[in-house]
Design a protein around this motif. Structure first.
Motif, PDB file in Angstrom:
ATOM      1  N   LEU B  38      -2.120   7.558  37.175  1.00  0.00           N
ATOM      2  CA  LEU B  38      -1.307   6.388  37.923  1.00  0.00           C
ATOM      3  C   LEU B  38      -1.767   4.930  36.982  1.00  0.00           C
ATOM      4  N   LEU B  39      -3.067   4.939  36.750  1.00  0.00           N
ATOM      5  CA  LEU B  39      -3.316   3.887  35.984  1.00  0.00           C
ATOM      6  C   LEU B  39      -2.952   3.773  34.413  1.00  0.00           C
ATOM      7  N   ALA B  40      -2.482   5.146  33.787  1.00  0.00           N
ATOM      8  CA  ALA B  40      -2.032   5.309  32.563  1.00  0.00           C
ATOM      9  C   ALA B  40      -0.611   5.083  32.840  1.00  0.00           C
ATOM     10  N   ARG B  41       0.071   5.316  33.611  1.00  0.00           N
ATOM     11  CA  ARG B  41       1.510   5.108  33.848  1.00  0.00           C
ATOM     12  C   ARG B  41       1.850   3.586  34.125  1.00  0.00           C
ATOM     13  N   TYR B  42       0.982   2.959  35.022  1.00  0.00           N
ATOM     14  CA  TYR B  42       1.310   1.436  35.213  1.00  0.00           C
ATOM     15  C   TYR B  42       1.009   0.646  33.878  1.00  0.00           C
ATOM     16  N   THR B  43      -0.231   0.932  33.142  1.00  0.00           N
ATOM     17  CA  THR B  43      -0.377   0.335  32.018  1.00  0.00           C
ATOM     18  C   THR B  43       0.495   0.353  30.882  1.00  0.00           C
ATOM     19  N   GLU B  44       1.232   1.703  30.792  1.00  0.00           N
ATOM     20  CA  GLU B  44       2.175   2.116  29.833  1.00  0.00           C
ATOM     21  C   GLU B  44       3.637   1.117  30.103  1.00  0.00           C
ATOM     22  N   ARG B  45       3.553   1.024  31.423  1.00  0.00           N
ATOM     23  CA  ARG B  45       4.871   0.237  31.943  1.00  0.00           C
ATOM     24  C   ARG B  45       4.467  -1.263  31.454  1.00  0.00           C
ATOM     25  N   GLN B  49       6.809  -3.709  28.291  1.00  0.00           N
ATOM     26  CA  GLN B  49       7.488  -4.927  28.547  1.00  0.00           C
ATOM     27  C   GLN B  49       7.140  -5.809  27.237  1.00  0.00           C
ATOM     28  N   ARG B  50       5.794  -5.807  26.848  1.00  0.00           N
ATOM     29  CA  ARG B  50       5.610  -6.788  25.816  1.00  0.00           C
ATOM     30  C   ARG B  50       5.297  -6.310  24.358  1.00  0.00           C
ATOM     31  N   HIS B  51       5.351  -5.016  24.216  1.00  0.00           N
ATOM     32  CA  HIS B  51       5.200  -4.495  22.870  1.00  0.00           C
ATOM     33  C   HIS B  51       5.983  -3.400  22.788  1.00  0.00           C
ATOM     34  N   SER B  52       5.692  -2.445  21.462  1.00  0.00           N
ATOM     35  CA  SER B  52       6.621  -1.299  21.352  1.00  0.00           C
ATOM     36  C   SER B  52       6.030  -0.031  22.224  1.00  0.00           C
ATOM     37  N   ALA B  53       7.473   0.866  22.310  1.00  0.00           N
ATOM     38  CA  ALA B  53       7.123   1.993  23.180  1.00  0.00           C
ATOM     39  C   ALA B  53       5.951   2.576  22.544  1.00  0.00           C
ATOM     40  N   HIS B  54       5.844   2.792  21.417  1.00  0.00           N
ATOM     41  CA  HIS B  54       4.825   3.539  20.579  1.00  0.00           C
ATOM     42  C   HIS B  54       3.548   3.165  21.146  1.00  0.00           C
ATOM     43  N   THR B  55       3.335   1.794  20.932  1.00  0.00           N
ATOM     44  CA  THR B  55       1.963   1.272  21.584  1.00  0.00           C
ATOM     45  C   THR B  55       1.488   1.561  23.152  1.00  0.00           C
ATOM     46  N   ALA B  56       2.647   1.401  23.813  1.00  0.00           N
ATOM     47  CA  ALA B  56       2.624   1.567  25.220  1.00  0.00           C
ATOM     48  C   ALA B  56       2.139   3.246  25.375  1.00  0.00           C
ATOM     49  N   VAL B  57       2.702   4.195  24.753  1.00  0.00           N
ATOM     50  CA  VAL B  57       2.746   5.483  24.783  1.00  0.00           C
ATOM     51  C   VAL B  57       0.964   5.835  24.472  1.00  0.00           C
ATOM     52  N   THR B  59      -1.606   3.657  24.138  1.00  0.00           N
ATOM     53  CA  THR B  59      -2.633   3.213  25.216  1.00  0.00           C
ATOM     54  C   THR B  59      -2.548   3.878  26.471  1.00  0.00           C
ATOM     55  N   GLY B  60      -1.443   4.324  26.836  1.00  0.00           N
ATOM     56  CA  GLY B  60      -1.262   5.170  28.089  1.00  0.00           C
ATOM     57  C   GLY B  60      -2.290   6.456  28.322  1.00  0.00           C
ATOM     58  N   LYS B  61      -2.089   7.149  26.915  1.00  0.00           N
ATOM     59  CA  LYS B  61      -2.776   8.198  26.562  1.00  0.00           C
ATOM     60  C   LYS B  61      -4.380   7.837  26.534  1.00  0.00           C
ATOM     61  N   ILE B  62      -4.586   7.017  25.782  1.00  0.00           N
ATOM     62  CA  ILE B  62      -6.178   6.731  25.857  1.00  0.00           C
ATOM     63  C   ILE B  62      -6.685   6.257  27.034  1.00  0.00           C
ATOM     64  N   ILE B  63      -5.832   5.607  27.946  1.00  0.00           N
ATOM     65  CA  ILE B  63      -6.669   5.065  29.158  1.00  0.00           C
ATOM     66  C   ILE B  63      -6.488   6.546  30.144  1.00  0.00           C
ATOM     67  N   PHE B  64      -5.575   7.368  29.857  1.00  0.00           N
ATOM     68  CA  PHE B  64      -5.804   8.736  30.917  1.00  0.00           C
ATOM     69  C   PHE B  64      -6.965   9.290  30.612  1.00  0.00           C
ATOM     70  N   TYR B  65      -7.105   9.629  29.076  1.00  0.00           N
ATOM     71  CA  TYR B  65      -8.340  10.501  28.739  1.00  0.00           C
ATOM     72  C   TYR B  65      -9.619   9.863  28.721  1.00  0.00           C
ATOM     73  N   GLY B 133      16.588  12.675  12.639  1.00  0.00           N
ATOM     74  CA  GLY B 133      17.015  12.561  13.937  1.00  0.00           C
ATOM     75  C   GLY B 133      16.065  11.361  14.490  1.00  0.00           C
ATOM     76  N   THR B 134      16.180  11.162  15.819  1.00  0.00           N
ATOM     77  CA  THR B 134      15.512   9.865  16.628  1.00  0.00           C
ATOM     78  C   THR B 134      14.222  10.688  17.128  1.00  0.00           C
ATOM     79  N   VAL B 135      13.060   9.819  16.724  1.00  0.00           N
ATOM     80  CA  VAL B 135      11.668  10.065  17.218  1.00  0.00           C
ATOM     81  C   VAL B 135      11.786   9.967  18.978  1.00  0.00           C
ATOM     82  N   THR B 136      11.193  11.070  19.446  1.00  0.00           N
ATOM     83  CA  THR B 136      11.217  10.866  21.102  1.00  0.00           C
ATOM     84  C   THR B 136       9.772  11.032  21.563  1.00  0.00           C
ATOM     85  N   ALA B 137       9.017  11.422  20.884  1.00  0.00           N
ATOM     86  CA  ALA B 137       7.678  11.370  21.380  1.00  0.00           C
ATOM     87  C   ALA B 137       6.746  11.190  20.073  1.00  0.00           C
ATOM     88  N   ILE B 138       5.557  10.677  20.083  1.00  0.00           N
ATOM     89  CA  ILE B 138       4.186  10.851  19.288  1.00  0.00           C
ATOM     90  C   ILE B 138       3.154  10.879  19.882  1.00  0.00           C
TER      91      ILE B 138
END
Lengths: 276, 294
Positions: B38-45, B49-57, B59-65, B133-138
């Motif tokens: 939950l914490l990772a998901r909310y942080t990612e969201r 809103q403020r930075h790129s999707a890349h940073t959000a994903v 940061t979410g992973k770092i917070i989760f682990y 193609g288009t990058v969908t996940a890193i």
């Protein structure tokens, strides 16, 4: 039906099931029909472009307004400008306007659509790796507003208009604005002005209270170097006459004294945009 | 069956007190994982809103682990496990793991380098090797690219780091080049004007930087030209197609010939002098055809 005897911006049209108003702009007619719901069915030019639009219960009338568009403007004065050192050049430019259609309700206005002027295209301002995509146009330019109107009366920009074509045709409403520009060369060298980038936040559209003519607030371009300029916007159009603002909300007054500094006549550092 | 009986005995004969800390620990870990998600998901969201999707994903992973690791350490500590001993064991374990999972570790480290180097972000259009193609996940180990025919290609981060990456999404405008060939004898000035007029009519082409028509080469079959025009990067496919069609129509309308591949063949009779060459000597090729006597 129009609210006033003489057409004036904004143009307001009421709709009823037995009255389908038609207007013409950018060389094509716009047909509008009130349908049950209530909904509005309309098309511009051919029936293939038809759309059905929802109407709110508090619908009052349709409003047509000239518009500058959402992108910054990249204006190419025609003829080009050349200002010797320490001199000031004053001139008037004709700026093509887009047209927007809104639904007026008790609560305010709802945008339906926007039609771009066919005399505009797209252009990039700045180096290709940081370019800002703008609405670009070749603007007929003359020393005075009168000369502009007489010399370019049949120019595609100045012939742009909106006109009712159902019943007795009304006089057309102009779809171009007069932009008064003052170019101040603060350097000792003669400088050319090939293009001017104007953020839309620096411009407001005004209409004269006695005629349907449209004008923008005046602009001053201070050339501070071969590639640098400051743009300042005045709080009202240049010249005599009473004007009232057309845009809502009007331009922020804070912008009037804020100089927008940019490279006014960007040229590539390498000249190799098209490669070797 | 004996094992189940023993476990039943433990529970029924007061062994619950023995199991209770472990059950509580399991519950705590479960709750911790849910909270971390939950914490990772909310942080990612929030970050999206403020930075790129890349940073959000990321940061979410770092917070989760990080949260899951903290929950596990606290749980083990509560169960009375000596963390210092565990950390020492973890060091040895890490060395063993590093040998066993060199590729994975390399991918993780490459992933970190990619994050800081930022050759692309999520939603960018990239070309890596033959994959476009288009990058969908890193992710930690790999990145995923969705190709334009809707396939998903998983590329290990190590491969990405070693590859030449072309990013099509960094700059707002792009240039397209359309090669055109016209027959020898064409009025080139008129041809350039026809082409520039055709480009100017296209609404997607930017008039700044202005399009150009360059005379590239005097080719085998005709004069080779290159039409170069700038446009917004999202319009490339449509504009290239439209413009090619518009150029073809404009050349046809102006009666400008688009040449077919051609060879000039000189025929020579063996017992006679060669046939007279055509006026345009420059077009003579090495191909000669010898006619046999009947």
């Amino acid at each position: 039906m129009t609210d006033t005897e003489h057409p004036h911006w904004p143009l307001r049209l009421s709709l009823s099931s037995d009255d389908s108003p038609s207007v013409e702009f950018f060389g094509k007619p716009l047909e509008m029909m009130l349908r049950p719901g209530p909904t509005l069915e309309w098309y511009h030019g051919t029936e293939e472009t038809a759309r059905i639009t929802a109407l709110p219960k508090t619908f009052q009338h349709l409003t047509f307004l000239p518009d500058l568009g959402e992108r910054p403007l990249l204006l190419f004065p025609r003829p080009q400008l050349l200002c010797p050192g320490h001199l000031t050049l004053r001139l008037d430019m004709a700026l093509p306007l887009h047209l927007k259609l809104a639904i007026t309700t008790d609560e305010g206005e709802l945008l339906v659509t926007r039609w771009s002027s066919p005399t505009t295209s797209r252009g990039a301002y700045g180096p290709v790796d940081q370019a800002v995509v703008c609405t670009s146009c070749r603007c007929p330019t003359a020393a005075t507003a009168d000369e502009l109107a007489s010399r370019y009366h049949d120019h595609p920009v100045l012939t742009g208009s909106l006109q009712r074509i159902d019943g007795d045709p009304d006089p057309p409403l102009p779809l171009w604005a007069r932009l008064h520009l003052e170019v101040v060369n603060t350097t000792a060298e003669p400088l050319e002005v090939g293009k001017i980038m104007v953020p839309t936040s620096a411009l407001t559209l005004y209409t004269r209270t006695d005629t349907p003519a449209v004008a923008t607030n005046a602009l001053t371009l201070r050339l501070v170097g071969p590639q640098e300029a400051e743009l300042r916007s005045a709080s009202r159009p240049h010249g005599p006459g009473q004007y009232s603002p057309l845009d809502a909300p009007p331009r922020s007054a804070a912008l009037d004294n804020k100089a927008l500094l940019f490279l006014h006549n960007y040229k590539s550092k390498t000249g190799l945009e098209h490669g070797f | 069956m004996e094992g189940i009986d023993e476990a039943f005995d433990v529970v029924t004969t007061g062994g619950w007190e023995t199991l209770k800390p472990y059950a509580m620990a399991a519950l705590f870990v479960l709750a911790g994982v849910v909270a971390a998600k939950l914490l990772a998901r909310y942080t990612e969201r929030f970050i999206k809103q403020r930075h790129s999707a890349h940073t959000a994903v990321l940061t979410g992973k770092i917070i989760f682990y990080a949260t899951v690791t903290a929950v596990l350490l606290v749980t083990l500590s509560q169960l009375g496990v000596q963390l210092s001993g565990l950390l020492a064991a973890a060091g040895i374990f890490t060395v063993a793991l590093a040998f066993a999972a060199q590729t994975s570790v390399s991918n993780v480290i490459s992933g970190l380098f990619l994050y800081f180097d930022r050759p692309f972000s999520i939603d960018d259009t990239v070309k890596v090797g033959d994959v476009l193609g288009t990058v969908t996940a890193i992710d930690l180990l790999s990145s995923r690219v969705r190709t334009f025919d809707n396939l998903v290609v998983r590329i290990p981060n190590e491969t990405l780091l070693k590859s030449t990456i072309t990013n099509y999404s960094l700059h707002p405008i792009r240039r397209i080049d359309i090669p055109v060939s016209v027959a020898y004898g064409t009025d080139l000035k008129a041809c350039r004007k026809v082409l520039l007029d055709a480009i100017a009519l296209h609404p997607l082409i930017l008039d700044e930087p202005a399009p150009v028509v360059l005379f590239d080469a005097l080719g085998d079959d005709g004069v080779e030209l290159n039409v170069r025009a700038w446009l917004e990067r999202t319009e490339v496919v449509k504009a290239r197609s439209d413009l090619t069609g518009a150029i073809y129509d404009a050349l046809n309308a102006a009666d400008i010939e688009i040449p077919w591949p051609q060879r000039v063949v000189h025929m020579r009779h063996e017992s006679q002098a060669p046939l007279q060459a055509p006026e345009d000597e420059s077009r003579v090729t090495a191909h000669e055809l010898v006619l046999e006597d009947a």
